[in-house]
Scaffold this motif. Structure first.
Motif, short mmCIF file in Angstrom:
data_model
loop_
_atom_site.label_atom_id
_atom_site.label_comp_id
_atom_site.label_asym_id
_atom_site.label_seq_id
_atom_site.Cartn_x
_atom_site.Cartn_y
_atom_site.Cartn_z
N THR A 16 57.14 -84.28 7.31
CA THR A 16 58.12 -83.37 7.89
C THR A 16 59.50 -83.85 7.49
N GLY A 17 60.54 -83.15 7.94
CA GLY A 17 61.89 -83.48 7.54
C GLY A 17 62.60 -84.36 8.56
N GLY A 18 63.93 -84.49 8.38
CA GLY A 18 64.74 -85.26 9.30
C GLY A 18 64.41 -86.74 9.28
N THR A 19 64.89 -87.43 10.29
CA THR A 19 64.57 -88.85 10.39
C THR A 19 63.08 -89.07 10.62
N ALA A 67 50.11 -77.34 9.28
CA ALA A 67 51.51 -77.29 8.86
C ALA A 67 52.31 -76.29 9.69
N VAL A 68 51.78 -75.07 9.84
CA VAL A 68 52.49 -74.03 10.57
C VAL A 68 52.57 -74.35 12.06
N MET A 69 51.43 -74.73 12.65
CA MET A 69 51.39 -74.99 14.09
C MET A 69 52.24 -76.20 14.45
N ALA A 70 52.19 -77.23 13.63
CA ALA A 70 53.01 -78.42 13.88
C ALA A 70 54.49 -78.07 13.82
N GLY A 71 54.87 -77.27 12.84
CA GLY A 71 56.27 -76.85 12.73
C GLY A 71 56.71 -76.04 13.94
N LEU A 72 55.87 -75.11 14.39
CA LEU A 72 56.20 -74.28 15.55
C LEU A 72 56.31 -75.12 16.82
N LEU A 73 55.38 -76.05 17.00
CA LEU A 73 55.42 -76.92 18.18
C LEU A 73 56.66 -77.80 18.17
N ALA A 74 56.94 -78.42 17.03
CA ALA A 74 58.10 -79.30 16.94
C ALA A 74 59.40 -78.52 17.12
N GLY A 75 59.48 -77.34 16.53
CA GLY A 75 60.68 -76.52 16.68
C GLY A 75 60.91 -76.10 18.13
N THR A 76 59.83 -75.72 18.81
CA THR A 76 59.94 -75.35 20.22
C THR A 76 60.35 -76.54 21.07
N GLY A 77 59.77 -77.70 20.77
CA GLY A 77 60.14 -78.91 21.52
C GLY A 77 61.59 -79.28 21.33
N ILE A 78 62.08 -79.20 20.08
CA ILE A 78 63.48 -79.51 19.80
C ILE A 78 64.39 -78.51 20.50
N LEU A 79 64.00 -77.24 20.52
CA LEU A 79 64.78 -76.21 21.20
C LEU A 79 64.90 -76.52 22.69
N GLN A 82 69.78 -78.06 9.60
CA GLN A 82 68.60 -78.91 9.61
C GLN A 82 67.67 -78.57 8.46
N MET A 83 67.52 -77.28 8.16
CA MET A 83 66.64 -76.87 7.07
C MET A 83 67.14 -77.40 5.74
N ALA A 84 68.45 -77.36 5.52
CA ALA A 84 69.00 -77.85 4.25
C ALA A 84 68.73 -79.33 4.06
N VAL A 85 68.95 -80.12 5.12
CA VAL A 85 68.70 -81.56 5.03
C VAL A 85 67.21 -81.84 4.90
N ASP A 86 66.40 -81.11 5.66
CA ASP A 86 64.95 -81.29 5.58
C ASP A 86 64.44 -81.02 4.17
N PHE A 87 64.99 -80.00 3.53
CA PHE A 87 64.56 -79.65 2.17
C PHE A 87 64.82 -80.81 1.22
N ALA A 146 58.71 -73.49 9.20
CA ALA A 146 58.31 -72.97 10.52
C ALA A 146 59.15 -73.59 11.63
N LEU A 147 59.37 -74.91 11.55
CA LEU A 147 60.19 -75.61 12.54
C LEU A 147 61.60 -75.03 12.59
N ASN A 148 62.21 -74.86 11.44
CA ASN A 148 63.61 -74.44 11.40
C ASN A 148 63.79 -72.96 11.69
N VAL A 149 62.77 -72.15 11.44
CA VAL A 149 62.84 -70.74 11.83
C VAL A 149 62.91 -70.62 13.35
N VAL A 150 62.11 -71.42 14.05
CA VAL A 150 62.14 -71.40 15.52
C VAL A 150 63.54 -71.74 16.03
N ILE A 151 64.14 -72.79 15.48
CA ILE A 151 65.47 -73.20 15.93
C ILE A 151 66.52 -72.18 15.50
#
Length: 201
Positions: free
Chosen positions: A38-41, A112-124, A155-160, A184-189
């Motif tokens: 995944t992206g970020g730290t 990949a998709v579910m993890a991104g959605l879960l992480a994005g929702t959690g960050i939100l 976040q998406m730019a840095v993650d990329f 998926a994560l960044n779309v949620v945010i």
């Protein structure tokens, strides 16, 4: 003009941190179980974990330490304290969850998709409670507050950029799935964290 939103109580903030970090941790476990990144730290922590074998939770905690100084100076003491607590909680969850849940079968695309959605929702959830998971999230929130840049876009730019490094250490299939998870994560945010649309953000 709408009145200022009522602040969260201490109990509401606690449940927000507990819930948001659990969502993100479950997403991280899905990524790890499927051998994805995944992206970020968190993505940097994954690279360190896979390449050097250090515990993911410990690496995740240590790698965020420098960002607390920036958060303390630019976003306030309370935000930084909540972020420190959230990263510590996430680090603990990441190590504990494999003892509580396992997967006999896990489709990598779904992971990949579910993890991104879960992480994005959690960050939100964490953002709504005045916290983040350090690193890129701190910078994204800062730029949204000061320059109006959408946090999800930053976040998406840095993650990329971070995920481009994945192509050097993983096969193309896993690298592309990792990019899909980050998307998926960044779309949620990006869709749900907009000061021009949602009152009380």
């Amino acid at each position: 003009m709408l009145p200022a939103p009522a602040p969260h109580s201490l109990l509401e903030d606690i449940q927000g941190l507990l819930t948001g970090c659990l969502f993100v941790a479950l997403g991280v476990c899905l990524f790890r179980e499927a051998g994805l990144f995944t992206g970020g730290t968190t993505g940097v922590a994954f690279l360190t974990h896979y390449l050097l074998g250090y515990p993911l939770g410990a690496v995740l905690f240590v790698i965020n330490l420098p960002f607390y100084v920036f958060g303390w100076r630019r976003l306030g003491h309370l935000f930084t304290f909540k972020t420190f607590a959230a990263v510590g909680l996430l680090s603990a969850y990441v190590e504990l969850l494999p003892q509580w849940i396992g997967f006999e079968h896990l489709n990598p695309l779904f992971a990949a998709v579910m993890a991104g959605l879960l992480a994005g929702t959690g960050i939100l959830i964490l953002i709504r409670h005045g916290a983040s998971l350090g690193g890129v999230s701190i910078m994204a929130i800062y730029f949204q507050k000061t320059r109006g840049w959408r946090a999800g876009h930053v976040q998406m730019a840095v993650d990329f950029v971070i995920l481009l490094a994945v192509f050097a250490v993983a096969d193309a299939h896993k690298a592309l799935l990792s990019l899909l998870g980050a998307l998926a994560l960044n779309v949620v945010i990006g869709v749900n964290h907009r000061t021009d649309r949602y009152y009380g953000v």
